[in-house]
Design a protein around this motif. Structure first.
Motif: not given
Length: 249
Positions: A69-95
């Motif tokens: 499913h995840f041939p590299t650590r980077a692929a696994l990290v991206d799948a785990v945190f992709r949705d969480q990181l969008t919250g930071t970008m939304a906070a930046g847009e509001r700021a």
């Protein structure tokens, strides 16, 4: 076969028999979901250098399934945190749209540090540079642009000292952010408010004005020792360990 392992492909299906393909797809999706859930828990506890063997065991699958499913650590990290990181970008847009740049900057950085305090995995992502993680590259670029815009406006409004650069701020925030997990572990979940407030006071264009009281409690000598101990060199990357796990898969 390991519990939760994807079954091997069967031989030719007899005439009139039901194809097992739909079940295999369901099993594959279930195993992928288990791996993402287990990885999030392990990364939160141990950071992004956590052994992949541990993640596979917690998910109840074998190493072969993890790497399928995840041939590299980077692929696994991206799948785990992709949705969480969008919250930071939304906070930046509001700021970016807030009228007062100083209030926007301090509010945005407070939101970022709350994210850094959430778990060690997110902290590793936000305070370091990790290659090949698409979602992370977008967040770093967005964060840099947000800080740059807010600093430009704050300088124009006379609320930030004129000589501070975007790189000055990002470097200091990354260094301070690395201390957040051990600080909150040794003291309280919101203990990061105090050092961040102290740092932000140093950015003000009028440092001679009476300083605001620092939030929270000062560290005791014992707490400082505990925090510094948690920041020691015991958290190291394990590329060889990951390679051995893949070889055994």
């Amino acid at each position: 076969m390991t519990v939760g392992e994807e079954p091997t492909a069967p031989g030719p299906t007899a005439p009139g028999a039901t194809s097992p393909a739909p079940r295999q797809r369901r099993d594959a999706r279930r195993n992928r979901d288990r791996l993402v859930e287990a990885a999030h828990a392990v990364f939160s506890e141990q950071g992004l250098d956590a052994p992949l063997d541990v993640i596979a065991r917690r998910a109840g699958v074998g190493n072969a399934t993890l790497y399928r499913h995840f041939p590299t650590r980077a692929a696994l990290v991206d799948a785990v945190f992709r949705d969480q990181l969008t919250g930071t970008m939304a906070a930046g847009e509001r700021a970016r749209t807030a009228p007062d740049a100083w209030t926007a900057l301090t509010g945005y950085l407070g939101a970022v540090f709350a994210t850094l305090a959430a778990d060690r995995g997110t902290n590793d992502l936000m305070t370091t540079r990790l290659p090949d993680i698409e979602a992370l590259q977008a967040v770093h670029a967005h964060n840099r642009r947000t800080v740059e815009l807010l600093l430009e406006r704050a300088r124009a409004q006379g609320t930030v000292r004129p000589d501070v650069t975007t790189e000055d701020l990002l470097f200091a925030l990354a260094a301070l952010g690395r201390a957040v997990p051990p600080l909150t572990t040794a003291t309280a979940p919101d203990a990061w408010h105090r050092p961040l407030a102290l740092f932000l006071d140093g950015l003000r264009a009028t440092p001679s004005a009476p300083p605001r009281p620092l939030p929270g409690s000062a560290l005791t000598e014992a707490e400082l020792g505990e925090v510094l101990g948690e920041m020691g060199p015991h958290r190291t990357t394990r590329p060889a360990e990951d390679a051995r796990a893949k070889d055994r898969a």
